[in-house]
Motif scaffolding. Sequence first.
Motif, PDB file in Angstrom:
ATOM      1  N   VAL A 217       0.828  -0.861  -0.408  1.00 40.33           N
ATOM      2  CA  VAL A 217      -0.069   0.067  -0.104  1.00 40.33           C
ATOM      3  C   VAL A 217       0.834   1.738  -0.325  1.00 40.33           C
ATOM      4  CG1 VAL A 217      -1.816   1.207   1.726  1.00 40.33           C
ATOM      5  CG2 VAL A 217      -1.682  -1.250   1.087  1.00 40.33           C
ATOM      6  N   CYS A 218       0.916   2.201  -0.903  1.00 36.57           N
ATOM      7  CA  CYS A 218       2.174   3.299  -1.346  1.00 36.57           C
ATOM      8  C   CYS A 218       0.695   4.254  -2.025  1.00 36.57           C
ATOM      9  CB  CYS A 218       2.646   2.942  -2.077  1.00 36.57           C
ATOM     10  SG  CYS A 218       2.090   2.310  -3.207  1.00 36.57           S
ATOM     11  N   PRO A 219       1.076   5.591  -1.568  1.00 35.97           N
ATOM     12  CA  PRO A 219       0.492   6.563  -2.319  1.00 35.97           C
ATOM     13  C   PRO A 219      -0.014   6.087  -3.806  1.00 35.97           C
ATOM     14  CG  PRO A 219       2.521   7.772  -0.635  1.00 35.97           C
ATOM     15  CD  PRO A 219       2.316   5.566  -0.452  1.00 35.97           C
ATOM     16  N   ALA A 220      -0.827   7.511  -4.530  1.00 33.87           N
ATOM     17  CA  ALA A 220      -0.797   6.799  -6.238  1.00 33.87           C
ATOM     18  C   ALA A 220       0.463   7.647  -7.208  1.00 33.87           C
ATOM     19  CB  ALA A 220      -1.961   7.428  -6.305  1.00 33.87           C
ATOM     20  N   ASN A 221       0.901   8.457  -6.169  1.00 30.44           N
ATOM     21  CA  ASN A 221       2.130   9.369  -7.198  1.00 30.44           C
ATOM     22  C   ASN A 221       3.713   8.841  -5.912  1.00 30.44           C
ATOM     23  OD1 ASN A 221       2.216  10.010  -3.891  1.00 30.44           O
ATOM     24  ND2 ASN A 221       2.015  12.386  -4.992  1.00 30.44           N
ATOM     25  N   HIS A 222       3.315   7.735  -5.824  1.00 33.47           N
ATOM     26  CA  HIS A 222       4.926   6.972  -5.665  1.00 33.47           C
ATOM     27  C   HIS A 222       5.373   5.833  -6.461  1.00 33.47           C
ATOM     28  CE1 HIS A 222       7.595   3.470  -3.332  1.00 33.47           C
ATOM     29  NE2 HIS A 222       7.511   4.379  -2.653  1.00 33.47           N
ATOM     30  N   ARG A 223       6.497   6.094  -6.275  1.00 36.09           N
ATOM     31  CA  ARG A 223       7.458   4.607  -8.040  1.00 36.09           C
ATOM     32  C   ARG A 223       6.843   4.549  -8.194  1.00 36.09           C
ATOM     33  NH1 ARG A 223      11.543   1.890  -6.868  1.00 36.09           N
ATOM     34  NH2 ARG A 223      12.122   1.056  -4.146  1.00 36.09           N
ATOM     35  N   LEU A 224       6.682   3.065  -7.217  1.00 37.46           N
ATOM     36  CA  LEU A 224       6.372   2.470  -7.511  1.00 37.46           C
ATOM     37  C   LEU A 224       4.186   1.520  -7.441  1.00 37.46           C
ATOM     38  CD1 LEU A 224       8.136   0.069  -4.417  1.00 37.46           C
ATOM     39  CD2 LEU A 224       8.853   0.415  -7.177  1.00 37.46           C
TER      40      LEU A 224
ATOM     41  N   MET B   1      -0.699   6.223   8.651  1.00 39.10           N
ATOM     42  CA  MET B   1       0.312   6.311   8.283  1.00 39.10           C
ATOM     43  C   MET B   1       0.885   6.730   7.227  1.00 39.10           C
ATOM     44  SD  MET B   1       1.886   3.843  11.558  1.00 39.10           S
ATOM     45  CE  MET B   1       3.377   5.065  11.746  1.00 39.10           C
ATOM     46  N   VAL B   2       0.697   5.884   6.476  1.00 41.02           N
ATOM     47  CA  VAL B   2       1.066   5.445   4.460  1.00 41.02           C
ATOM     48  C   VAL B   2       0.403   7.152   4.242  1.00 41.02           C
ATOM     49  CG1 VAL B   2       0.537   4.775   2.404  1.00 41.02           C
ATOM     50  CG2 VAL B   2       1.163   3.325   4.649  1.00 41.02           C
ATOM     51  N   LEU B   3      -0.581   7.024   4.782  1.00 38.33           N
ATOM     52  CA  LEU B   3      -1.926   8.460   4.010  1.00 38.33           C
ATOM     53  C   LEU B   3      -1.001   9.551   4.361  1.00 38.33           C
ATOM     54  CD1 LEU B   3      -3.932   8.753   2.126  1.00 38.33           C
ATOM     55  CD2 LEU B   3      -5.462   9.267   4.199  1.00 38.33           C
ATOM     56  N   GLY B   4      -0.220   9.603   5.614  1.00 35.60           N
ATOM     57  CA  GLY B   4       0.287  10.507   6.403  1.00 35.60           C
ATOM     58  C   GLY B   4       1.669  10.741   5.555  1.00 35.60           C
ATOM     59  N   GLY B   5       2.596  10.253   4.887  1.00 33.89           N
ATOM     60  CA  GLY B   5       3.382  10.482   4.246  1.00 33.89           C
ATOM     61  C   GLY B   5       4.326   9.653   5.471  1.00 33.89           C
TER      62      GLY B   5
END
Length: 298
Positions: free
Chosen positions: A171-178, A233-237
Amino acid sequence: MERIDFLGIQAFLSIANWGGFNRAAASLNLSQAALSHRLKKLEDELGVKLIARTTRQVSLTPAGVELLPKAQRIVDELSQLFDTLRQEGREKQDVVRFGCVPTIAACHLPAILRAFGKTHPNVLVRIIDDSATAIIDHVRAGDAEFGITIMSAQHYDLDIAPIHQEAFVLVCPANHRLAGAKAVTWSELQSEAMIKIGGQTGNHLIITTGLGRRYTDMNWVYEAHRGTTAIGMVLGGLGVTVIPRLAFQSAHQSGLVAVPVRAPSLSRTIGVVTRCGVTLSPVADSLSRAIRDYFAAI
């Protein structure tokens, strides 16, 4: 113990109270012939006449006079008792207690319980949403009739039947490299700030066991007890996390994506756990079957 002819007593009381056969028969929704038959049967059993009937009037015999107040009192007491029992029956509410891991409880239980509530409207459902290992303890102690939990080691005193299998995802931000990858490997995640699911949760055990020695190679910077917290926490960067797909679906937030993780691919199996040799209550059995049927259909 002598059999009590309640239908005959009812017929006798109705005739005595109404003063005749016509209205007595109507009050009991009987024909006069049926009413007369009930009275005669009672009189034959007692060996005495209770009603003296002429072409002009109906009156009680001495035996009928003696029986009337006693029979009336008994019938009144029975009627009151029945009313009390009916009221208690209406007020009585079935209760079913079961344990469920939080991801299943949040994502799937609402739909299951909505359907269950339509067929069991008077049932109070108590959900113990706890970790996989805690649910095992709740079932073993009898606090929960059954549990929906992660299958792990076999337990000599418990039965566990699988109902659903799901993979772990990044689970990662939509703008993450992966974020746009079809899948990522654990090696690709070694440089990422990772948020792990810790404690004695079933998810933690699956990841540590599946990764083996590679577990220590990961850059674990935060630890959360529940997947929903890790997602926040992921959402919070603060980093990325690896959790079961249902955990992401149950707490989905816009701006995050889920990516399959490979090499190794990890998954968990959800099962229904019960105590060996202990039969579920009818309502718990119905709910357990509803849960099994739901997962068999998805």
